[in-house]
Every structure is written in structure tokens, then in C-alpha cells.
Design an enzyme around this catalytic site. Structure first.
Site, PDB file in Angstrom:
ATOM      1  N   SER A  57       9.354   6.528  10.612  1.00 54.32           N
ATOM      2  CA  SER A  57       8.634   6.137  11.824  1.00 54.32           C
ATOM      3  C   SER A  57       9.002   4.713  12.230  1.00 54.32           C
ATOM      4  O   SER A  57       9.006   3.798  11.411  1.00 54.32           O
ATOM      5  CB  SER A  57       7.131   6.241  11.563  1.00 54.32           C
ATOM      6  OG  SER A  57       6.389   5.749  12.656  1.00 54.32           O
ATOM      7  N   CYS A  74       2.695   8.524   1.994  1.00 54.88           N
ATOM      8  CA  CYS A  74       2.983   7.582   3.072  1.00 54.88           C
ATOM      9  C   CYS A  74       3.445   6.288   2.417  1.00 54.88           C
ATOM     10  O   CYS A  74       2.665   5.606   1.756  1.00 54.88           O
ATOM     11  CB  CYS A  74       1.723   7.370   3.896  1.00 54.88           C
ATOM     12  SG  CYS A  74       1.912   6.140   5.192  1.00 54.88           S
ATOM     13  N   CYS A  91       4.661  -6.988   7.737  1.00 57.17           N
ATOM     14  CA  CYS A  91       5.451  -6.515   8.873  1.00 57.17           C
ATOM     15  C   CYS A  91       5.545  -7.617   9.909  1.00 57.17           C
ATOM     16  O   CYS A  91       4.605  -8.382  10.107  1.00 57.17           O
ATOM     17  CB  CYS A  91       4.795  -5.278   9.492  1.00 57.17           C
ATOM     18  SG  CYS A  91       5.802  -4.496  10.774  1.00 57.17           S
ATOM     19  N   GLU A 108       0.833  -1.190   0.000  1.00 56.95           N
ATOM     20  CA  GLU A 108       0.000   0.000   0.000  1.00 56.95           C
ATOM     21  C   GLU A 108       0.871   1.244   0.000  1.00 56.95           C
ATOM     22  O   GLU A 108       1.929   1.270   0.611  1.00 56.95           O
ATOM     23  CB  GLU A 108      -0.842   0.034   1.275  1.00 56.95           C
ATOM     24  CG  GLU A 108      -1.885  -1.043   1.339  1.00 56.95           C
ATOM     25  CD  GLU A 108      -2.741  -0.921   2.591  1.00 56.95           C
ATOM     26  OE1 GLU A 108      -2.447  -0.064   3.437  1.00 56.95           O
ATOM     27  OE2 GLU A 108      -3.698  -1.689   2.695  1.00 56.95           O
ATOM     28  N   ASN A 156      -7.623   4.296  14.156  1.00 56.19           N
ATOM     29  CA  ASN A 156      -8.481   3.989  13.004  1.00 56.19           C
ATOM     30  C   ASN A 156      -8.933   2.544  13.156  1.00 56.19           C
ATOM     31  O   ASN A 156      -8.104   1.637  13.076  1.00 56.19           O
ATOM     32  CB  ASN A 156      -7.690   4.095  11.691  1.00 56.19           C
ATOM     33  CG  ASN A 156      -7.624   5.513  11.171  1.00 56.19           C
ATOM     34  OD1 ASN A 156      -8.561   6.286  11.320  1.00 56.19           O
ATOM     35  ND2 ASN A 156      -6.506   5.856  10.569  1.00 56.19           N
TER      36      ASN A 156
END
Ligand code: SAH
Length: 352
Positions: free
Chosen positions: A187, A103, A110, A90, A292
Site C-alpha cells: 500500500s 499487517c 513515517c 507495530e 479509525n
């Protein structure tokens, strides 16, 4: 490949160095997807390259194929991209006044398995290569017809488990696409012993670390943090913060902390007070992220009053704080949601 490598490549293939420069221009400025499009190169040369084994290898210029596009009412555009080996990742374009943030994913899937994260549910397939990260920025530019101003490594994956590639991608974005390192954020949820290495390698590869490091904290104490982030078990909060302090000392850059707000779980006034206490005297900035919701978990979105209360509680204790606007809620915006929802049900968008 950057300009020097492309020039050397042109010479290796019996061409003048300026052919490499032309290719660079078409690849990065014009966004060419296939060698056949690069009409500035001699036709004979392109045909020779196409004919070289393995067949068709040179026609492909490292770009991905778009599998799906999801556009939210606020303009946030999420792309599902196919890698050459048939996996999907994505990437999201987030427009805001005067800026376009991309992003990007750093891995396919992951391995960190954070409980509130949709990507973590599927495990890790592999790390991405440099061109697969840069391609995400080019793809968003192409689809949104706008030059990205900011890049955040907040898509799928843990960037610090793919440090060398992430730094090479940052180098490419700055050198070849003309982005500013200060507009880039990496991040991490924290991987033991990698922050000193990040500082050292950034210095070596980029001259100076000027990108922002964002650390996903999400809890003010070790027990709660481990509940949300099982891998935190191997990296105590004090050790993580100590590594962050050293990172600030070595790079001179302020660290920002991300704190996901989960309704009733870590969004209470006592959590804010504990967080402020934890970060006392630390040159930092806290970014609050209202959760979210994802399909697999029962976590609650925090109430607007809880978000505001948390923000105010930090501010009153002199902690620099902001609330991240939730964007693209109707585009499966949370990390990994789109891929998870569409898994197995997709026909690729035909290649251009
Ligand atoms: N692995 C890195 C980068 C990818 S996640 C990291 O953990 O920092 C980027 C950010 O999105 C992290 O702060 C992560 O905790 C957050 N995130 C993941 N799932 C989310 C969700 N469902 N709602 C809100 N934020 C989420």
C-alpha cells in the site's frame, strides 16, 4: 538469508552445505530465535560461533523482542516490537475465517505526515531492513500459533520509500516461508516517480509482479487530497493516476484504491460521484476504510448510513467497491496508535 546464502555461509564456516539447510529449517519453519536453540547443529560449532567477535553476534538470529501485546475482542492482535537499536514498530495479526493477515511496517515512523494517521505525527526514524520485516510475520505466527496466509504492507511507513527492502522481504516471504505473492499487498500514498521503478524492480527481483498494489487515494480531487495528505502537493492526482495506469499496463495487475471515509469531509454523495468519474474506465477496485479515530485529530468517524450510501453510489456507477471491516478498534488498531499511546511508558517483555 535464503537457502543458497545460508549454504554458502555454512561452507564459509567450515561446515557442509546441509548445515545451511538445517539452519534454514530452524530459522523459518521452526522459528528459532537464538543459535543456542538450534540443537541440530554441532554443539562445538555453535560454541565456536558464539565465541567469535563481536561477542554474541551469532547468538542473535535477527529476531525482534516483544515490548507489548494488545489483543482485541475480535482476536486482532497488535504487537509492539523492539528493533535491535532500541526503536519500536507495530505489527498486527488479523484473523478471519480461514485466513490470518499480517499487517507489517516497512519503516520506523513515517515521513508522509498524512493528517489522519497517528504514525505520521512522529516523523520518520529510519527504514526497516529485510529481516525486520520478515521477523514481523514470524512474530505474529509465533504469538497467534497460526500460519499467516496474507501480508499487507499497511503498517507504519511508506513502502515506496523503502522499495528494495520491501521487494527483498516479499521474495523472502515467498521463497523461504512459502507464501504466495498473490496474497501480498503493498500500500502506498504515492511517491513521485516510484511506480515505474516498482514495476521494473519487481520484474527484476520477483520474476513477475503478482502482489497487489493498493494506492491510498482518499479524495476525488487534488485540493481536498492535499488537505488530507500534504505531500500530495508534489504529486498531482492526474500524474498519480497516469502512473497507476502505466503500472497496470506493464504488470497486468489490477490496482486497488483505498479511500478513507472521514465523516462530513469526503464521505458525501458528491464525493462518491466525483470519485466514480475520476476512475471511469480504470480497471480497479475501491476499498472504503471508515476512519479509525486517533487522539490528535478532530476528524469524525463516518456514520454507517454515509458508508453505505457511498458504497452504493460507487456500485451504481459500476465501480468495483468493498468496505473494509474495522478490526481491533479496542486494540489501538489504527496505524501508529499503540506506539503513540505507550511511548516512554514501557518495560520490555523479557526475552524468551
Ligand atoms: N504509507 C502507506 C501504507 C501505510 S498506511 C499508505 O499510505 O498507503 C495504510 C492505510 O491505512 C492507508 O490507506 C492509510 O491512509 C490508512 N490509515 C492511516 N491512518 C488511518 C486511520 N486513522 N483510520 C483509517 N485508516 C487509516
Amino acid at each position: 538469508m535464503g537457502l543458497p546464502a545460508l549454504e554458502a555461509w555454512a561452507k564459509d564456516h567450515g561446515q557442509a552445505a546441509f548445515r545451511g539447510r538445517q539452519l534454514h529449517d530452524w530459522l523459518y519453519a521452526k522459528g528459532a530465535r537464538q543459535l543456542a536453540e538450534v540443537s541440530v547443529l554441532p554443539k562445538l560449532f555453535r560454541e565456536q560461533l558464539s565465541a567469535q567477535p563481536p561477542e554474541g553476534a551469532f547468538d542473535w538470529m535477527g529476531r525482534s523482542r516483544e515490548l507489548h501485546r494488545s489483543i482485541a475482542s475480535d482476536g486482532t492482535t497488535k504487537l509492539l516490537l523492539a528493533t535491535r537499536d532500541g526503536l519500536s514498530i507495530e505489527t498486527v495479526g488479523i484473523p478471519a475465517e480461514g485466513r490470518l493477515t499480517v499487517c507489517v511496517s516497512s519503516q520506523v515512523g513515517c515521513s508522509m505526515a498524512c493528517r489522519f494517521c497517528a504514525t505520521g505525527k512522529g516523523g520518520l526514524q529510519r527504514s526497516l531492513a529485510v529481516h525486520e520485516i520478515v521477523d514481523q510475520v514470524l512474530s505474529v505466527r509465533e504469538v497467534m500459533e497460526q500460519r499467516p496466509s496474507h501480508v499487507v504492507f499497511m503498517g507504519m511507513g511508506e513502502p515506496l520509500l523503502n522499495i528494495e527492502v520491501v521487494l527483498a522481504a516479499i521474495h523472502c516471504l515467498c521463497t523461504d516461508l512459502g507464501m504466495a505473492q498473490r496474497q501480498i499487498t503493498v500500500s502506498t500514498v504515492g511517491v513521485p516517480r516510484t511506480l515505474p521503478r516498482l514495476a521494473e524492480l519487481a520484474h527484476e527481483r520477483l520474476g513477475r509482479a503478482q502482489f497487489t498494489l493498493a494506492v491510498s487515494l482518499h479524495a476525488p480531487d487534488q485540493r481536498l487530497r492535499e488537505e488530507l495528505i500534504p505531500t500530495a502537493h508534489a504529486y498531482p492526482l492526474e500524474a498519480l493516476l497516469e502512473d497507476c495506469r502505466r503500472y497496470v499496463a506493464v504488470t497486468g495487475r489490477r490496482v486497488s484504491f483505498e479511500y478513507i471515509l472521514l465523516g462530513g469531509l469526503n464521505d458525501q454523495p458528491r464525493h462518491a460521484a466525483a470519485l466514480a468519474q475520476l476512475l471511469r474506465g480504470f480497471q480497479s477496485h475501491v476499498n472504503l476504510i471508515p476512519y479509525n479515530p486517533i487522539a490528535e485529530e478532530e476528524f469524525q468517524r463516518p456514520t454507517p448510513a454515509a458508508v453505505e450510501g457511498f458504497r452504493r453510489a460507487l456500485q451504481e456507477r459500476h465501480v468495483a467497491v468493498s468496505v473494509r471491516a474495522s478490526r481491533g478498534l479496542d486494540a489501538d488498531a489504527a496505524c501508529g496508535q499503540l506506539r503513540r499511546r505507550l511511548e516512554g511508558s514501557l518495560e520490555p517483555v523479557p526475552a524468551r
